[in-house]
Design an enzyme around this catalytic site. Structure first.
Site, mmCIF file in Angstrom:
data_model
loop_
_atom_site.group_PDB
_atom_site.id
_atom_site.type_symbol
_atom_site.label_atom_id
_atom_site.label_comp_id
_atom_site.label_asym_id
_atom_site.label_seq_id
_atom_site.Cartn_x
_atom_site.Cartn_y
_atom_site.Cartn_z
ATOM 1 N N ASP A 74 46.267 36.971 51.478
ATOM 2 C CA ASP A 74 46.879 37.226 50.114
ATOM 3 C C ASP A 74 46.386 35.839 49.719
ATOM 4 O O ASP A 74 45.578 35.175 50.042
ATOM 5 C CB ASP A 74 47.280 38.109 49.228
ATOM 6 C CG ASP A 74 46.330 38.666 48.014
ATOM 7 O OD1 ASP A 74 45.480 37.763 47.452
ATOM 8 O OD2 ASP A 74 46.625 39.284 47.525
ATOM 9 N N HIS A 80 45.914 46.540 49.330
ATOM 10 C CA HIS A 80 46.689 46.714 48.047
ATOM 11 C C HIS A 80 47.250 48.281 47.737
ATOM 12 O O HIS A 80 47.824 48.604 47.883
ATOM 13 C CB HIS A 80 46.178 46.078 46.661
ATOM 14 C CG HIS A 80 46.198 44.550 46.494
ATOM 15 N ND1 HIS A 80 47.492 43.664 47.459
ATOM 16 C CD2 HIS A 80 45.314 43.683 46.199
ATOM 17 C CE1 HIS A 80 47.106 42.651 47.695
ATOM 18 N NE2 HIS A 80 46.349 42.619 46.536
HETATM 19 ZN ZN LIG Z 1 43.513 39.288 46.821
#
Ligand SMILES: [Zn+2]
Length: 445
Positions: free
Chosen positions: A310, A261
């Site tokens: 994800d 991220h």
């Molecule tokens: Zn994750």
């Protein structure tokens, strides 16, 4: 041995028309060059390396369609965790295997040949341990076999809800007793022949002394970093600095590290990551879906980027990689932001190739499988993309792939030389759907 003859092959040196690719019996690529006369013609396709999924939580696939309304008023990443924890607590190894197989089959049908599964649901929700403490990890490995996808199991460490905050009941399935238990589990799985990595869940969920203890592991390290402002604030209040610097100070930021991220970095974090030789994995669809934010522009200068799926709001890695560029355009007011700076005019394929590398070979580095793509001696992880479609007419093929194609254009997929998807379908698609439907009934989901 098989010889594949698509219309064109994307090689490390660019697109080559009229070439063929030899797939050897040991799952490696043999000769790549001007087409042999006796190969299998794959008319209307171009062949690329398999896509590599750097970040997945396969079980979250079951949230699809169930988290797009709110009962809480304000809804965000933190409230989204409530249904996610409820799902995690409902799963046992049989359900985990069934759900993960459904997700992995969807992945290979979308052109993904290897997945880094960031696996954090380990234990029974009521506490204690399964008779086989690795039962959930083995369920994931079984699902990978069913799907025929390459698996790197990133075995997570999770010890607290946050700085100064003990575990919530819903986090019990994630939590080991401490680094000794986590390290022992990773070593057991590696000894059993699995490709594994260690995944401190986040600096929020793993205190500094535990991060330091986890440096006893010498393999791959994956960690969520700076996904949410509240996470960064909590870490800064505890340690006086942001999560990436904490990871670095603990000795866990190196060339085998993948940071996931990085949406809320501190100044200097991109340079810090580059200097360490680490990789940044981003998932624009999840980051947007959860309200995390957009990847700041600074990460795109020199950092090795890869992408993941994800939470599986979307399973389409070309779209993820393309969004890294498109979000940069939205943030900067410019176009072709990630094009390599050059003295002269750029080649037509420059930016397209960068996007394709983000979706493929860069993910290989993140998962400890560095490779050049379609070249002699590399593993035969391949995707044949259908470009004989009206929407591709007139477009340079690689630019079409990078900017306009999607999973619907996947025709055939090979993993380590074995064809696991043919004409867009996995042979076990119906079977895995039926098994998961039955598990859903059993669990009342
Ligand atoms: Zn994750």
């Amino acid at each position: 041995m098989a010889v594949l003859v698509p219309d064109a092959v994307w090689t490390p040196d660019g697109l080559r028309s009229g070439w063929s690719v030899e797939v050897l019996g040991d799952g490696r690529i043999g000769r790549v060059g001007p087409a042999a006369p006796d190969g299998e013609r794959l008319a209307g396709t171009i062949l690329t390396p398999g896509l590599v999924n750097g970040h997945s939580h396969a079980f979250q696939r079951a949230l699809r369609g169930h988290v797009q309304w709110t009962e809480a008023g304000r809804d965000d990443f933190w409230t989204w965790r409530t249904p996610m924890y409820a799902l995690a607590s409902a799963l046992d190894p049989d359900a985990m295997a069934a759900l993960t197989a459904l997700c992995f089959v969807e992945m290979v049908e979308s052109g993904i040949t290897t997945v880094g599964e960031f696996h954090y649901v380990h234990h029974p929700p009521a506490g204690g341990r399964y008779a086989d403490p690795d039962a959930m990890a083995r369920a994931v490995a079984h699902a990978a076999e069913v799907a025929g996808i390459g698996l790197v199991l990133l075995r997570a460490a999770y010890y607290r809800n946050g700085p100064g905050r003990p575990l919530l009941p819903g986090q019990r399935p994630f939590a080991d007793d401490g680094p000794d238990e986590t390290l022992a589990a990773v070593e057991r799985l590696a000894a059993a022949g699995m490709r594994v990595g260690l995944a401190p869940h986040s600096v929020r969920a793993v205190p500094v002394d535990a991060l330091e203890a986890l440096t006893a592991w010498n393999g791959l390290v994956h960690c969520h970093v700076a996904e949410q402002p509240a996470e960064v604030d909590a870490v800064r209040a505890e340690s006086g600095t942001g999560p990436l610097r904490v990871l670095e100070a603990a000795g866990l930021l190196h060339e085998r590290t993948t940071v996931v991220h990085g949406t809320w970095p501190d100044p200097g974090d991109p340079e810090r990551l580059c200097a360490a030789g680490a990789t940044l994995c981003v998932v624009p669809s999840t980051e947007v879906d959860l309200g995390d934010g957009f990847l700041p522009l600074g990460w795109r200068n020199g950092a090795r980027l890869c992408v993941g799926t994800d939470s599986h709001a979307r399973v389409d890695l070309l779209a993820e990689a393309r969004d890294v560029e498109w979000h940069a355009r939205a943030l900067s007011g410019r176009r072709n932001v990630m094009a390599e700076p050059s003295a002269g005019p750029g080649r037509v394929d420059d930016l397209a190739e960068r996007i394709l590398r983000i979706a493929s070979v860069h993910g290989g580095v993140a998962l400890g499988m560095p490779g050049r793509g379609i070249a002699t001696g590399e593993q035969a992880d391949l995707v044949a993309w259908d470009i004989d479609v009206p929407e591709a007419d007139g477009a340079p093929p690689l630019v079409f792939l990078a900017f306009h194609a999607g999973r619907q254009h996947v025709r055939d997929v090979w993993v380590a030389g074995r064809r696991v998807v043919r004409s867009g379908r996995h042979p076990s698609r119906d079977a895995v759907r039926a098994v998961w439907a039955s598990e859903r009934c059993r669990l009342g989901l």
